[in-house]
Design a protein around this motif. Structure first.
Motif, short mmCIF file in Angstrom:
data_model
loop_
_atom_site.label_atom_id
_atom_site.label_comp_id
_atom_site.label_asym_id
_atom_site.label_seq_id
_atom_site.Cartn_x
_atom_site.Cartn_y
_atom_site.Cartn_z
N MET A 175 23.88 70.04 -59.78
CA MET A 175 22.79 69.14 -60.20
C MET A 175 23.22 67.68 -60.07
O MET A 175 22.46 66.84 -59.55
CB MET A 175 22.40 69.47 -61.64
CG MET A 175 21.09 68.87 -62.10
SD MET A 175 20.68 69.53 -63.74
CE MET A 175 19.16 68.62 -64.05
N GLY A 182 23.31 66.52 -56.50
CA GLY A 182 22.04 66.50 -55.79
C GLY A 182 21.69 67.78 -55.07
O GLY A 182 20.70 67.83 -54.34
N LEU A 193 20.04 70.61 -55.68
CA LEU A 193 19.19 71.12 -56.75
C LEU A 193 18.87 72.60 -56.62
O LEU A 193 18.78 73.30 -57.63
CB LEU A 193 17.89 70.29 -56.80
CG LEU A 193 18.07 68.78 -57.01
CD1 LEU A 193 16.71 68.12 -57.17
CD2 LEU A 193 18.98 68.48 -58.18
N LYS A 207 18.47 72.87 -68.50
CA LYS A 207 18.64 72.39 -67.11
C LYS A 207 17.73 73.14 -66.17
O LYS A 207 17.20 72.57 -65.20
CB LYS A 207 20.12 72.55 -66.68
CG LYS A 207 21.07 71.62 -67.41
CD LYS A 207 22.40 71.50 -66.70
CE LYS A 207 23.14 72.80 -66.57
NZ LYS A 207 23.66 73.28 -67.88
N GLN A 240 14.32 71.61 -66.29
CA GLN A 240 14.35 70.30 -65.64
C GLN A 240 14.37 70.45 -64.13
O GLN A 240 13.66 69.73 -63.40
CB GLN A 240 15.58 69.52 -66.12
CG GLN A 240 15.64 68.10 -65.57
CD GLN A 240 16.86 67.35 -66.08
OE1 GLN A 240 17.61 67.87 -66.91
NE2 GLN A 240 17.08 66.14 -65.57
N LEU A 241 15.14 71.42 -63.63
CA LEU A 241 15.24 71.63 -62.19
C LEU A 241 13.94 72.17 -61.61
O LEU A 241 13.55 71.81 -60.49
CB LEU A 241 16.40 72.60 -61.89
CG LEU A 241 17.80 71.99 -62.06
CD1 LEU A 241 18.85 73.09 -62.20
CD2 LEU A 241 18.13 71.09 -60.87
N GLN A 294 10.99 71.48 -62.60
CA GLN A 294 10.07 70.34 -62.47
C GLN A 294 10.48 69.45 -61.31
O GLN A 294 9.64 68.95 -60.55
CB GLN A 294 10.06 69.54 -63.77
CG GLN A 294 9.37 70.28 -64.90
CD GLN A 294 9.06 69.36 -66.07
OE1 GLN A 294 9.28 68.16 -66.00
NE2 GLN A 294 8.49 69.93 -67.11
N MET A 295 11.76 69.24 -61.14
CA MET A 295 12.24 68.38 -60.06
C MET A 295 11.94 69.00 -58.70
O MET A 295 11.62 68.29 -57.74
CB MET A 295 13.75 68.15 -60.21
CG MET A 295 14.12 67.32 -61.44
SD MET A 295 15.90 67.28 -61.76
CE MET A 295 16.43 66.24 -60.38
N LEU A 296 12.02 70.32 -58.61
CA LEU A 296 11.79 71.00 -57.34
C LEU A 296 10.33 71.39 -57.16
O LEU A 296 9.93 71.84 -56.07
CB LEU A 296 12.66 72.26 -57.25
CG LEU A 296 14.17 72.02 -57.05
CD1 LEU A 296 14.95 73.29 -57.30
CD2 LEU A 296 14.42 71.51 -55.63
N LYS A 297 9.55 71.29 -58.29
CA LYS A 297 8.14 71.69 -58.25
C LYS A 297 8.02 73.12 -57.72
O LYS A 297 7.26 73.41 -56.77
CB LYS A 297 7.30 70.73 -57.42
CG LYS A 297 7.37 69.29 -57.91
CD LYS A 297 6.41 68.40 -57.16
CE LYS A 297 6.56 66.94 -57.57
NZ LYS A 297 6.39 66.73 -59.01
#
Length: 576
Positions: free
Chosen positions: A534, A537, A539, A561, A564-565, A567-570
Motif C-alpha cells: 500500500m 503504491g 494497491l 486497510k 480503504q483499498l 474505495q481507492m480501487l473502486k
C-alpha cells in the motif's frame, strides 16, 4: 540492579558449590571436540563415560544421561561435523550411536509432539526422513559393536517413533537375548504397544505378564506393573480427551469409569508387588525409577485422581507423607516431596508447590546418595520446579534466582534461555543479553535465546544487532522464525523503509503457508505485506494481501486497510 538483587537471593539459598563434572558437561566437551575435529579427544570422552557406566536395576548410568546432552540441534553444520567423525572412524560404533541419537532428537524437534492428524504434512515428511536416518545409523552401529546396551535401547526408541511393528518386536527380542536385565528395553517396548502407536491395552497386559508375571517378587521387572498402570492411564485419558469435554467432566464421566474397567485385580496385585520392591532394592535407584513413572502420570490432568492415588501409595511405601509440613524438621523422602510439589503445580497451587519444593531441598541435604553428582542433579531438579512455580506467580526475580541456582548446581543449561527471557521481561536488557549469549554459546538456548537477545538489543536501542540475530532465527526451522521475520519488518517500517520491509516479508515464503506457520502469524505476515504494498503504491497486491490476512485472523487493521483499498480501487468488496 536486577542482577545484584538476584545474586543476593541466590546467596541466601546457601547452595553448596559443585566440585564434580556432571555427565551433561562431559557431553558438551564431546560436542566441542567433534566441532573442532579433535576426534581423539571425542573418542576418549565417549569411551571413559561408557567404561564408567553400569546397568543398574532400572537404568544404564551415567551413559544415558551423557548421550542425551551431546546434540546441538540448532547448529546447521553439526550434522556435517558428526559425519566427519564417522568417516574418520569407519570401524567405530561410537560416532554412529551419537549421530543416531542426534537424528532421533532432531526428528522430534522438527515434528513436535502433536498427534499425527494435527501435524502438518511437511513436518511429518521431515520427521520420517530423520527417523530413517536414525534407524540406519543405529543398525550400522550394532553391526559393528553390541557391547553397549544403550545402542539396543536407542534402536527401540527410534522404531517406537514409527509405531508398533513386527520389526520392533524382533529388535526387542534380539536386545533382551543380549541384555535380559536391561530394564529400559521393556519400558520402551511397553510404550510402543499403546493404542496411539498401533498397539492395544490387551497387548500391553500380555507383554507385562509375559516378561514380569512369572519372575520372583524381588525382580526389578515387577516395576513394569506400575509402568503398565501409567500407560493405561495415558491411553484412557487420550481417548477421553478426544471426546471434547472439559478435563473435569472427562475425569468424572470418562476417565474414572474407563480406568475402573481397564484395571484388573491382577494388575492391582502387580502394583502392590512393584511398591514392595522398595524394601528389597537399592532405595536410591528405586526412587529414581519411581519418579520416572509417577511424574508423567501427574502431568495427566484428567487422571489427577488416579495419579494422586498412586502418589499416596508411593508415599506410604517410602515412609513419607504428602502433607505440607513447614514447621517440622525434614524427614520425608525427597522424591515424594518433589512429586507432591509437581502435583500442586499441576493443580495451579503454586505457593504449595514452592513449599514442597523447598521441603525437597531440605530432605536432599540429609539424604544418602551414591555420589555427589547425583545429589547435585536431584537438588537442581527441585530448584527448577520451585523456579517454575515462581514464574507462574509472576515473580521474575525469584524465578531467575532459583533457575540460576539450578544451572550452577545441576548444569541445567536448558534453563539458560528462560533466564534470558526472565531478564528481558524485567527490562534488564544488559543482563538479558549476557544470559542469552551464554545460552547461545553453550548450545542450550536454541533459536529462542537468539530471538530474545534480538528483542533485548532492539529495546535497548541497537536495532542493527537485533536484525542480525533475527536473520539467523528467521532462516532456521525454529518456532520463533515467523516472529523474527515479522519483527524485522517492523524495524524497517519504523524507519519508513518500506521497500526493505517488503523484501524481508517476501524473503520467507513460510510466512504465508498455514501448513508451516501458525495461522495467527500468517495473518500478521499478510497484513504487514499489505501495508508495504500500500505504501509503495501497489494497491491491487495490497488488497489481495489484506483479504488473505482476514482469512487467517481478525486483525482490525487489515479490515480497515481493506476498506480503504476498495474505495481507492473502486472495486467490489471481496467475498471472504
Amino acid at each position: 540492579m536486577a542482577s545484584r538483587t538476584i545474586a543476593a537471593t541466590v546467596a541466601s539459598l546457601k547452595i553448596p558449590a559443585r566440585t564434580v563434572e556432571l555427565p551433561t558437561e562431559k557431553a558438551r566437551r564431546l560436542r566441542e571436540a567433534i566441532k573442532v575435529g579433535d576426534y581423539a579427544a571425542a573418542d576418549k570422552i565417549y569411551a571413559d563415560v561408557l567404561a564408567g557406566s553400569r546397568i543398574e536395576s532400572w537404568r544404564f548410568y551415567p551413559f544415558t544421561d551423557f548421550i542425551g546432552g551431546i546434540a546441538d540441534l540448532d547448529d546447521p553444520v553439526f550434522e556435517t561435523d558428526l559425519g566427519n567423525w564417522i568417516h574418520s572412524r569407519p570401524s567405530d560404533a561410537a560416532p554412529l550411536v551419537t549421530r543416531a541419537r542426534y537424528y532421533l532428537d532432531l526428528a522430534w524437534a522438527r515434528r513436535g509432539h502433536a498427534f499425527s492428524n494435527e501435524t502438518p504434512a511437511a513436518k511429518l515428511e521431515t520427521f520420517t526422513t530423520y527417523i530413517g536416518k536414525a534407524l540406519a545409523d543405529s543398525e550400522a552401529a550394532l553391526r559393528l559393536d553390541t557391547s553397549n546396551p544403550y545402542a539396543f535401547s536407542l534402536r527401540l526408541s527410534i522404531m517406537r517413533s514409527i509405531g508398533a511393528s513386527r520389526e520392533l518386536m524382533d529388535a526387542f527380542g534380539e536386545a533382551v537375548d543380549k541384555y535380559p536385565a536391561y530394564y529400559p528395553l521393556y519400558t520402551i517396548t511397553l510404550e510402543a504397544l499403546q493404542p496411539k502407536w498401533g498397539g492395544s491395552v490387551p497387548a500391553m497386559y500380555a507383554f507385562v505378564d509375559r516378561y514380569a508375571g512369572s519372575l520372583n517378587e524381588d525382580s526389578p521387572r515387577k516395576l513394569l506393573y506400575l509402568a503398565l498402570y501409567g500407560r493405561i492411564l495415558e491411553s484412557v485419558t487420550a481417548a477421553c480427551n478426544s471426546i471434547g469435554s472439559t478435563a473435569d467432566e472427562n475425569a468424572v464421566d470418562c476417565v474414572s469409569p474407563a480406568m475402573a474397567a481397564a484395571v484388573t485385580p491382577q494388575l492391582e496385585r502387580g502394583i502392590q508387588l512393584a511398591f514392595r520392591l522398595y524394601e528389597r532394592s537399592d532405595k536410591y535407584e528405586f526412587g529414581v525409577a519411581l519418579a520416572d513413572i509417577l511424574s508423567p502420570m501427574l502431568n495427566v490432568t484428567n487422571g489427577a485422581f488416579q495419579a494422586g492415588a498412586m502418589l499416596e501409595m508411593a508415599a506410604t511405601t517410602l515412609h513419607s507423607n504428602t502433607q505440607l509440613r513447614p514447621d517440622q524438621p525434614p524427614r520425608n523422602n525427597y522424591v515424594i516431596d518433589r512429586l507432591v510439589a509437581q502435583s500442586w503445580y499441576m493443580k495451579g497451587n503454586y505457593q504449595n508447590a514452592i513449599q514442597k519444593g523447598r521441603e525437597a531441598l531440605s530432605d536432599i541435604a540429609i539424604a544418602r546418595f551414591p555420589s555427589e553428582e547425583e545429589r547435585d542433579v536431584a537438588a537442581a531438579d527441585a530448584l527448577a520446579l520451585v523456579a517454575a512455580a515462581h514464574s507462574q506467580l509472576g515473580d521474575g526475580a525469584n524465578t531467575i534466582a532459583y533457575r540460576q541456582a539450578a544451572i550452577s548446581l545441576g548444569d541445567k543449561t536448558e534453563l539458560e534461555q528462560p533466564v534470558c527471557y526472565n531478564y528481558y521481561y524485567l527490562k534488564a536488557y544488559d543482563d538479558a543479553i549476557r544470559s542469552c549469549t551464554k545460552a547461545i554459546d553453550e548450545g542450550a538456548g536454541g533459536m529462542a535465546a537468539r530471538y530474545w537477545r534480538g528483542a533485548a538489543y532492539r529495546d535497548q536501542g541497537d536495532p542493527e544487532a537485533a536484525v542480525k540475530d533475527w536473520a539467523i532465527v528467521a532462516g532456521s526451522e525454529s518456532d520463533y522464525r515467523a516472529t523474527a521475520a515479522i519483527d524485522t519488518s517492523m524495524i524497517y517500517f519504523g524507519r519508513n523503509d518500506n521497500r526493505t520491509a517488503l523484501d524481508v516479508l517476501n524473503r520467507y515464503d513460510y510466512l504465508y503457508d498455514p501448513e508451516r506457520t501458525e495461522k495467527s502469524n500468517v495473518a500478521v505476515g499478510y497484513n504487514n505485506r499489505c501495508y508495504a504494498y500500500m505504501q509503495l503504491g501497489e494497491l491491487r497486491k495490497a488488497l489481495d494481501d489484506c483479504t488473505a490476512s482476514l482469512k487467517y485472523g481478525a486483525i482490525p487493521d487489515a479490515y480497515s486497510k481493506q476498506l480503504q483499498l476498495i474505495q481507492m480501487l473502486k472495486t467490489p468488496a471481496p467475498v471472504l
